[in-house]
Write a protein that holds these residues in place. Sequence first.
Motif, PDB file in Angstrom:
ATOM      1  N   PHE A  83       4.620   4.712   4.236  1.00 55.02           N
ATOM      2  CA  PHE A  83       4.469   5.214   2.972  1.00 55.02           C
ATOM      3  C   PHE A  83       5.626   4.832   2.102  1.00 55.02           C
ATOM      4  CE2 PHE A  83       6.407   8.632   5.128  1.00 55.02           C
ATOM      5  CZ  PHE A  83       7.171   9.205   3.977  1.00 55.02           C
ATOM      6  N   THR A  84       5.221   4.645   0.794  1.00 52.40           N
ATOM      7  CA  THR A  84       5.968   4.478  -0.317  1.00 52.40           C
ATOM      8  C   THR A  84       6.430   5.934  -1.195  1.00 52.40           C
ATOM      9  OG1 THR A  84       4.502   3.987  -1.992  1.00 52.40           O
ATOM     10  CG2 THR A  84       5.273   2.169  -0.349  1.00 52.40           C
ATOM     11  N   SER A  85       7.247   5.729  -2.151  1.00 52.60           N
ATOM     12  CA  SER A  85       7.563   6.861  -2.507  1.00 52.60           C
ATOM     13  C   SER A  85       6.477   7.465  -3.579  1.00 52.60           C
ATOM     14  CB  SER A  85       8.938   6.869  -3.331  1.00 52.60           C
ATOM     15  OG  SER A  85       8.732   5.657  -4.473  1.00 52.60           O
ATOM     16  N   SER A  86       5.511   6.660  -3.924  1.00 55.90           N
ATOM     17  CA  SER A  86       4.424   6.818  -4.787  1.00 55.90           C
ATOM     18  C   SER A  86       3.240   7.690  -3.868  1.00 55.90           C
ATOM     19  CB  SER A  86       3.878   5.562  -5.454  1.00 55.90           C
ATOM     20  OG  SER A  86       3.410   4.621  -4.376  1.00 55.90           O
ATOM     21  N   GLU A 134       0.752  -1.173   0.222  1.00 51.09           N
ATOM     22  CA  GLU A 134       0.084  -0.091  -0.105  1.00 51.09           C
ATOM     23  C   GLU A 134       0.919   1.111   0.167  1.00 51.09           C
ATOM     24  OE1 GLU A 134       0.111  -2.264   2.509  1.00 51.09           O
ATOM     25  OE2 GLU A 134      -2.014  -2.727   3.222  1.00 51.09           O
ATOM     26  N   SER A 135       0.081   2.196  -0.570  1.00 49.69           N
ATOM     27  CA  SER A 135       1.231   3.532  -0.828  1.00 49.69           C
ATOM     28  C   SER A 135       1.216   4.385   0.678  1.00 49.69           C
ATOM     29  CB  SER A 135       0.824   4.362  -1.904  1.00 49.69           C
ATOM     30  OG  SER A 135      -0.654   4.759  -1.607  1.00 49.69           O
ATOM     31  N   LEU A 136       0.302   4.073   1.444  1.00 49.99           N
ATOM     32  CA  LEU A 136       0.056   4.736   2.866  1.00 49.99           C
ATOM     33  C   LEU A 136      -0.602   3.699   3.820  1.00 49.99           C
ATOM     34  CD1 LEU A 136       0.460   6.980   4.510  1.00 49.99           C
ATOM     35  CD2 LEU A 136      -1.934   8.010   3.903  1.00 49.99           C
ATOM     36  N   LYS A 137      -0.152   3.654   4.945  1.00 47.92           N
ATOM     37  CA  LYS A 137      -0.406   2.605   5.915  1.00 47.92           C
ATOM     38  C   LYS A 137      -0.213   3.438   7.356  1.00 47.92           C
ATOM     39  CE  LYS A 137      -0.631  -2.144   7.129  1.00 47.92           C
ATOM     40  NZ  LYS A 137       0.040  -3.611   6.796  1.00 47.92           N
ATOM     41  N   ILE A 138      -1.396   3.443   7.994  1.00 49.14           N
ATOM     42  CA  ILE A 138      -1.147   3.946   9.514  1.00 49.14           C
ATOM     43  C   ILE A 138      -1.453   2.759  10.368  1.00 49.14           C
ATOM     44  CG2 ILE A 138      -1.961   5.623  11.130  1.00 49.14           C
ATOM     45  CD1 ILE A 138      -1.117   6.887   8.518  1.00 49.14           C
ATOM     46  N   ILE A 139      -0.370   2.700  11.386  1.00 52.00           N
ATOM     47  CA  ILE A 139      -0.771   1.858  12.480  1.00 52.00           C
ATOM     48  C   ILE A 139      -0.599   2.375  13.915  1.00 52.00           C
ATOM     49  CG2 ILE A 139       0.331  -0.370  13.576  1.00 52.00           C
ATOM     50  CD1 ILE A 139       1.347  -1.111  10.722  1.00 52.00           C
ATOM     51  N   ASP A 140      -1.401   2.400  14.817  1.00 47.04           N
ATOM     52  CA  ASP A 140      -1.359   2.797  16.090  1.00 47.04           C
ATOM     53  C   ASP A 140      -1.402   1.618  17.057  1.00 47.04           C
ATOM     54  OD1 ASP A 140      -1.239   5.021  18.081  1.00 47.04           O
ATOM     55  OD2 ASP A 140      -3.392   4.395  18.611  1.00 47.04           O
ATOM     56  N   VAL A 141      -0.274   1.322  18.098  1.00 42.73           N
ATOM     57  CA  VAL A 141      -0.292   0.181  18.780  1.00 42.73           C
ATOM     58  C   VAL A 141       0.561   0.730  20.259  1.00 42.73           C
ATOM     59  CG1 VAL A 141       2.071  -0.313  17.973  1.00 42.73           C
ATOM     60  CG2 VAL A 141       0.551  -2.287  18.912  1.00 42.73           C
TER      61      VAL A 141
END
Length: 279
Positions: free
Chosen positions: A80-83, A8-15
């Motif tokens: 996130f990725t460069s894309s 995925e180009s963006l991923k949010i994780i809260d832990v």
Amino acid sequence: MRKCSQFESLKIIDVIEEEYSCELHAQDHFEIIYIHYGCGEHFFNEVTIPYEKGDLFLLAPGDRHYFTVKAVTRFTYIKFTSSYFETYDRSYKSFSREITPTSIMEIQWLKEDKITVSEPCQTILKNVFENIILYNSTLNVLRSSIVYYHILSIFGMIKEYIENRNIELKKKTPTNAHIAAYIQENISNRDCISINMIANNFNISPSYFSTYFKRNFEISYKKYIEKMQLQLIKRRLETGEIKLKEIADEFGFTDVSHLSKFFKRHEGLNPSAYKNIGK
């Protein structure tokens, strides 16, 4: 070593973690890590950095890292990725063409340290992460302009952090000759050669200075200082005219006994014995 891949180009994780759930790993994406609370250590490549509430860390593809948790810690990861930034066909008005969010993520000295901001940026940064987490819990963040501009604001704060430390992104770092000259000039002043003082003098983060010094001088800062002190103490002793108490005072030792222990640890004999060799 395990490699952490992201598609995925963006991923949010809260832990929240009592023990860090990931072993040492490399990754193929960019990552911003925010510490809401807790403390421990961040192991980044060959560098160990203590962390606490409010700290921010940056990672780029190819970096290796993990955490050890000493007190229960809440982590938020923005991966996130460069894309991701390429997806938004917008110009970054606050960034030059050469200085982009992804180029900031590649700055080595910045990654090898923790980013700590003062108020009001500290509260703003915390709120930015909370807003992103809230949005992520209910809606798709990938195409969200709100989340995009929140993430961009984080980079704005990082850029300001760099500028406030009087370090331009393209500014040359101090030369080894400058640092060596400063040490030689202040070798008799323990305060001036403390890590905090010398790091601040050359606009290098105190927590990063030891790593920076060892990389450039191929010896630890502590050993370098001790080696220089030892050379100068030997010269004083070889004259045969300077008392041990005067040497101890000159180099900031508490007393002659402290000087003797230091000297014997390195040379295998006490200063008096060394002094008598030349007689």
